[in-house]
Write a protein that holds these residues in place. Sequence first.
Motif, PDB file in Angstrom:
ATOM      1  N   THR A  14       0.399  17.320  -6.284  1.00  0.00           N
ATOM      2  CA  THR A  14       1.552  17.896  -6.983  1.00  0.00           C
ATOM      3  C   THR A  14       2.330  18.801  -6.027  1.00  0.00           C
ATOM      4  O   THR A  14       1.757  19.702  -5.416  1.00  0.00           O
ATOM      5  N   LEU A  15       3.630  18.547  -5.911  1.00  0.00           N
ATOM      6  CA  LEU A  15       4.510  19.373  -5.073  1.00  0.00           C
ATOM      7  C   LEU A  15       5.554  20.047  -5.959  1.00  0.00           C
ATOM      8  O   LEU A  15       6.182  19.384  -6.795  1.00  0.00           O
ATOM      9  N   PRO A  16       5.757  21.356  -5.799  1.00  0.00           N
ATOM     10  CA  PRO A  16       6.784  22.047  -6.594  1.00  0.00           C
ATOM     11  C   PRO A  16       8.170  21.475  -6.300  1.00  0.00           C
ATOM     12  O   PRO A  16       8.525  21.253  -5.144  1.00  0.00           O
ATOM     13  N   SER A  17       8.952  21.234  -7.337  1.00  0.00           N
ATOM     14  CA  SER A  17      10.267  20.609  -7.148  1.00  0.00           C
ATOM     15  C   SER A  17      11.202  21.488  -6.332  1.00  0.00           C
ATOM     16  O   SER A  17      12.078  20.983  -5.612  1.00  0.00           O
ATOM     17  N   GLU A  18      11.022  22.827  -6.385  1.00  0.00           N
ATOM     18  CA  GLU A  18      11.959  23.712  -5.702  1.00  0.00           C
ATOM     19  C   GLU A  18      11.883  23.616  -4.180  1.00  0.00           C
ATOM     20  O   GLU A  18      12.813  24.033  -3.484  1.00  0.00           O
ATOM     21  N   ILE A  19      10.800  23.047  -3.641  1.00  0.00           N
ATOM     22  CA  ILE A  19      10.719  22.982  -2.172  1.00  0.00           C
ATOM     23  C   ILE A  19      11.734  21.999  -1.591  1.00  0.00           C
ATOM     24  O   ILE A  19      11.984  22.014  -0.388  1.00  0.00           O
ATOM     25  N   PHE A  20      12.325  21.161  -2.449  1.00  0.00           N
ATOM     26  CA  PHE A  20      13.336  20.204  -1.988  1.00  0.00           C
ATOM     27  C   PHE A  20      14.755  20.656  -2.364  1.00  0.00           C
ATOM     28  O   PHE A  20      15.698  19.859  -2.297  1.00  0.00           O
ATOM     29  N   ASN A  21      14.909  21.912  -2.736  1.00  0.00           N
ATOM     30  CA  ASN A  21      16.221  22.443  -3.105  1.00  0.00           C
ATOM     31  C   ASN A  21      17.122  22.522  -1.874  1.00  0.00           C
ATOM     32  O   ASN A  21      16.727  23.057  -0.832  1.00  0.00           O
ATOM     33  N   THR A  22      18.325  21.985  -1.975  1.00  0.00           N
ATOM     34  CA  THR A  22      19.278  22.015  -0.857  1.00  0.00           C
ATOM     35  C   THR A  22      20.430  22.986  -1.110  1.00  0.00           C
ATOM     36  O   THR A  22      21.402  23.017  -0.345  1.00  0.00           O
ATOM     37  N   GLN A  23      20.333  23.774  -2.177  1.00  0.00           N
ATOM     38  CA  GLN A  23      21.434  24.666  -2.541  1.00  0.00           C
ATOM     39  C   GLN A  23      21.134  26.135  -2.264  1.00  0.00           C
ATOM     40  O   GLN A  23      22.019  26.975  -2.385  1.00  0.00           O
ATOM     41  N   LYS A  41       6.222  21.854  22.945  1.00  0.00           N
ATOM     42  CA  LYS A  41       5.318  21.547  21.840  1.00  0.00           C
ATOM     43  C   LYS A  41       5.550  22.512  20.689  1.00  0.00           C
ATOM     44  O   LYS A  41       5.825  23.696  20.896  1.00  0.00           O
ATOM     45  N   SER A  42       5.437  21.989  19.470  1.00  0.00           N
ATOM     46  CA  SER A  42       5.618  22.823  18.291  1.00  0.00           C
ATOM     47  C   SER A  42       4.746  22.292  17.162  1.00  0.00           C
ATOM     48  O   SER A  42       4.148  21.223  17.268  1.00  0.00           O
ATOM     49  N   THR A  43       4.673  23.066  16.088  1.00  0.00           N
ATOM     50  CA  THR A  43       3.896  22.667  14.912  1.00  0.00           C
ATOM     51  C   THR A  43       4.785  22.742  13.688  1.00  0.00           C
ATOM     52  O   THR A  43       5.819  23.438  13.686  1.00  0.00           O
ATOM     53  N   GLY A  44       4.377  22.041  12.631  1.00  0.00           N
ATOM     54  CA  GLY A  44       5.185  22.073  11.423  1.00  0.00           C
ATOM     55  C   GLY A  44       4.561  21.283  10.300  1.00  0.00           C
ATOM     56  O   GLY A  44       3.361  20.983  10.310  1.00  0.00           O
ATOM     57  N   ALA A  45       5.393  20.942   9.312  1.00  0.00           N
ATOM     58  CA  ALA A  45       4.914  20.225   8.133  1.00  0.00           C
ATOM     59  C   ALA A  45       5.983  19.258   7.646  1.00  0.00           C
ATOM     60  O   ALA A  45       7.189  19.509   7.796  1.00  0.00           O
ATOM     61  N   LEU A  46       5.529  18.159   7.060  1.00  0.00           N
ATOM     62  CA  LEU A  46       6.409  17.153   6.461  1.00  0.00           C
ATOM     63  C   LEU A  46       5.998  16.977   5.008  1.00  0.00           C
ATOM     64  O   LEU A  46       4.804  16.861   4.702  1.00  0.00           O
ATOM     65  N   LEU A  47       6.992  16.958   4.115  1.00  0.00           N
ATOM     66  CA  LEU A  47       6.732  16.748   2.695  1.00  0.00           C
ATOM     67  C   LEU A  47       7.638  15.645   2.173  1.00  0.00           C
ATOM     68  O   LEU A  47       8.801  15.537   2.568  1.00  0.00           O
ATOM     69  N   PHE A  48       7.104  14.855   1.268  1.00  0.00           N
ATOM     70  CA  PHE A  48       7.856  13.721   0.700  1.00  0.00           C
ATOM     71  C   PHE A  48       7.568  13.631  -0.787  1.00  0.00           C
ATOM     72  O   PHE A  48       6.423  13.796  -1.225  1.00  0.00           O
ATOM     73  N   GLN A  49       8.627  13.384  -1.564  1.00  0.00           N
ATOM     74  CA  GLN A  49       8.491  13.136  -3.001  1.00  0.00           C
ATOM     75  C   GLN A  49       9.294  11.890  -3.344  1.00  0.00           C
ATOM     76  O   GLN A  49      10.491  11.820  -3.048  1.00  0.00           O
ATOM     77  N   HIS A  50       8.631  10.905  -3.901  1.00  0.00           N
ATOM     78  CA  HIS A  50       9.311   9.669  -4.302  1.00  0.00           C
ATOM     79  C   HIS A  50      10.367   9.986  -5.365  1.00  0.00           C
ATOM     80  O   HIS A  50      10.139  10.800  -6.252  1.00  0.00           O
ATOM     81  N   PRO A  51      11.568   9.398  -5.294  1.00  0.00           N
ATOM     82  CA  PRO A  51      11.914   8.311  -4.369  1.00  0.00           C
ATOM     83  C   PRO A  51      12.733   8.738  -3.140  1.00  0.00           C
ATOM     84  O   PRO A  51      12.793   7.990  -2.178  1.00  0.00           O
ATOM     85  N   ASP A  52      13.373   9.920  -3.166  1.00  0.00           N
ATOM     86  CA  ASP A  52      14.374  10.182  -2.118  1.00  0.00           C
ATOM     87  C   ASP A  52      14.416  11.636  -1.665  1.00  0.00           C
ATOM     88  O   ASP A  52      15.485  12.159  -1.349  1.00  0.00           O
ATOM     89  N   THR A 108       0.817  -1.222   0.000  1.00  0.00           N
ATOM     90  CA  THR A 108       0.000   0.000   0.000  1.00  0.00           C
ATOM     91  C   THR A 108       0.845   1.264   0.000  1.00  0.00           C
ATOM     92  O   THR A 108       0.492   2.255  -0.648  1.00  0.00           O
ATOM     93  N   PHE A 109       1.986   1.259   0.711  1.00  0.00           N
ATOM     94  CA  PHE A 109       2.802   2.466   0.778  1.00  0.00           C
ATOM     95  C   PHE A 109       3.485   2.764  -0.557  1.00  0.00           C
ATOM     96  O   PHE A 109       3.840   3.910  -0.822  1.00  0.00           O
ATOM     97  N   LEU A 110       3.679   1.744  -1.390  1.00  0.00           N
ATOM     98  CA  LEU A 110       4.322   1.967  -2.678  1.00  0.00           C
ATOM     99  C   LEU A 110       3.480   2.838  -3.601  1.00  0.00           C
ATOM    100  O   LEU A 110       3.988   3.410  -4.570  1.00  0.00           O
ATOM    101  N   ASP A 111       2.181   2.936  -3.319  1.00  0.00           N
ATOM    102  CA  ASP A 111       1.303   3.787  -4.116  1.00  0.00           C
ATOM    103  C   ASP A 111       1.478   5.258  -3.786  1.00  0.00           C
ATOM    104  O   ASP A 111       0.937   6.125  -4.482  1.00  0.00           O
ATOM    105  N   THR A 112       2.213   5.574  -2.706  1.00  0.00           N
ATOM    106  CA  THR A 112       2.422   6.963  -2.315  1.00  0.00           C
ATOM    107  C   THR A 112       3.625   7.530  -3.054  1.00  0.00           C
ATOM    108  O   THR A 112       4.766   7.174  -2.787  1.00  0.00           O
ATOM    109  N   THR A 113       3.356   8.421  -4.008  1.00  0.00           N
ATOM    110  CA  THR A 113       4.439   9.059  -4.760  1.00  0.00           C
ATOM    111  C   THR A 113       4.788  10.424  -4.179  1.00  0.00           C
ATOM    112  O   THR A 113       5.896  10.925  -4.379  1.00  0.00           O
ATOM    113  N   SER A 114       3.835  11.034  -3.479  1.00  0.00           N
ATOM    114  CA  SER A 114       4.116  12.308  -2.813  1.00  0.00           C
ATOM    115  C   SER A 114       3.204  12.448  -1.607  1.00  0.00           C
ATOM    116  O   SER A 114       2.140  11.828  -1.536  1.00  0.00           O
TER     117      SER A 114
END
Length: 239
Positions: free
Chosen positions: A215-224, A76-87, A51-57
């Motif tokens: 759909t997640l913008p690719s730039e949110i995962f920019n590390t540079q 206590k704090s709040t925040g957000a988690l984002l994931f984009q397959h594969p890494d 089932t988890f393999l169906d999660t692409t983002s």
Amino acid sequence: MTMNRCTFLRGVIPSLLLLFVLLFSIPDAAQAEAPMSQAEVAKLLERIEVTFLDTTSLGTSFEQEKQISFFDGTIKSTGALLFQHPDKVRMDSFTPFRTSAVVNGDTAIQYEFVNGRWTKLDTATNRMLHAVMKNIISWLQGRFNDASLYGVTGVMKSDQPYLTLTPKSPEYQKHIHHFELGINKAVNGLDSILIMLPDGDYTRYTFYNDRINGTLPSEIFNTQGKEPSVLPSWLTPAP
């Protein structure tokens, strides 16, 4: 002076009834948290891998609770988690402090918002951050059952499965005692992550407001960049 028998019984019976009610209204710990057999854990892991393999983002908000021994109570704090397959994975905190940690393949960066501006932190000295984020990537892909890394056990709490992953590496055990992952009832994502440290301190993330395979913008995962890119508005808390 001899107490009238009827008077005595009228005093005792209600007390016994109250004791009876209290005893049987105490939650049964064995029912509230039932250990899973190894066969049940194996079956759950097989289902998760599918089932988890169906999660692409994934984009999800979270509440974080952190217990640190030299503080009274929890932070206590709040925040957000984002994931984009594969890494690719990103974790931001909004309150009480603003931070952002991003892993994109083999690169990782961490930012902190101080005095009105973002500052890059030295992640070379924070290998555990990268390791935990890499673990999150693996879990969101359904890879829980790596016998070389963890011992895996499970319990049911209120009809919801929880998996405990205990690191096998002595070096890893110096930093992490175990992880506990709350699997959602649809068995297609995580409701919570508990990171337990050897000294008893812990961090717990509780997730909500999931958006899966959007759909997640690719730039949110920019590390540079000099600072983290702006998150989607539905994940950013209102001012």
